[in-house]
Design a protein around this motif. Structure first.
Motif, PDB file in Angstrom:
ATOM      1  N   VAL A 222      21.088  39.139  80.845  1.00 15.47           N
ATOM      2  CA  VAL A 222      21.256  40.461  80.230  1.00 15.47           C
ATOM      3  C   VAL A 222      21.401  40.339  78.715  1.00 15.47           C
ATOM      4  O   VAL A 222      20.738  41.046  77.954  1.00 15.47           O
ATOM      5  CB  VAL A 222      22.468  41.198  80.842  1.00 15.47           C
ATOM      6  N   GLY A 223      22.268  39.441  78.265  1.00 16.07           N
ATOM      7  CA  GLY A 223      22.523  39.297  76.841  1.00 16.07           C
ATOM      8  C   GLY A 223      21.286  38.933  76.033  1.00 16.07           C
ATOM      9  O   GLY A 223      21.085  39.428  74.928  1.00 16.07           O
TER      10      GLY A 223
ATOM     11  N   HIS B 278      29.244  43.302  75.041  1.00 12.12           N
ATOM     12  CA  HIS B 278      29.845  42.217  75.827  1.00 12.12           C
ATOM     13  C   HIS B 278      29.053  41.975  77.115  1.00 12.12           C
ATOM     14  O   HIS B 278      29.050  42.813  78.011  1.00 12.12           O
ATOM     15  CB  HIS B 278      31.295  42.560  76.147  1.00 12.12           C
ATOM     16  N   CYS B 279      28.374  40.837  77.175  1.00 22.06           N
ATOM     17  CA  CYS B 279      27.577  40.472  78.348  1.00 22.06           C
ATOM     18  C   CYS B 279      28.015  39.146  78.961  1.00 22.06           C
ATOM     19  O   CYS B 279      27.452  38.726  79.967  1.00 22.06           O
ATOM     20  CB  CYS B 279      26.095  40.371  77.963  1.00 22.06           C
TER      21      CYS B 279
END
Length: 119
Positions: free
Chosen positions: A19-20, A83-84
């Motif tokens: 995801v990040g 925030h991942c």
């Protein structure tokens, strides 16, 4: 959306995760100044990622260490934190480490939220 993110200083935790990494890619394309956070134990080198995500910078910090996170954010004039980061693993790891996963992920979120409150 591109105009909103242009020139923003954005910190992305878990920047080398599934995801990040997508956040980093999209934010760089939108013109953001991206600082990606990698886990201290990561085998990936920030310089390797900087060549992939042209314009992004990467730092290694321990999100469980409040002071280390605070120092990383306050010297970069961060506008937004995405925030991942999370402790994760395969099914066997999760079965054997469920309490550790819950504890560390909760502390990471708590540290990030408390830092965001101070910024």
């Amino acid at each position: 959306m591109k105009n909103f993110w242009a020139k923003k200083n954005v910190l992305v935790t878990g920047a080398n995760g599934f995801v990040g990494s997508h956040f980093v890619e999209d934010l760089v394309l939108a013109g953001s100044n991206v600082t990606g956070v990698l886990n201290l134990n990561s085998q990936i080198k920030g310089g390797d990622l900087e060549s992939i995500y042209n314009g992004a910078k990467f730092i290694k910090i321990d999100l469980l260490n409040f002071d280390m996170l605070k120092n990383a954010i306050f010297d970069k004039n961060i506008d937004t934190i995405i925030h991942c980061a999370a402790l994760d693993g395969n099914a066997e790891f999760k079965a054997k480490n469920s309490a550790r996963i819950m504890d560390e992920n909760s502390r990471m979120v708590s540290n990030v939220l408390n830092i965001a409150k101070e910024v």
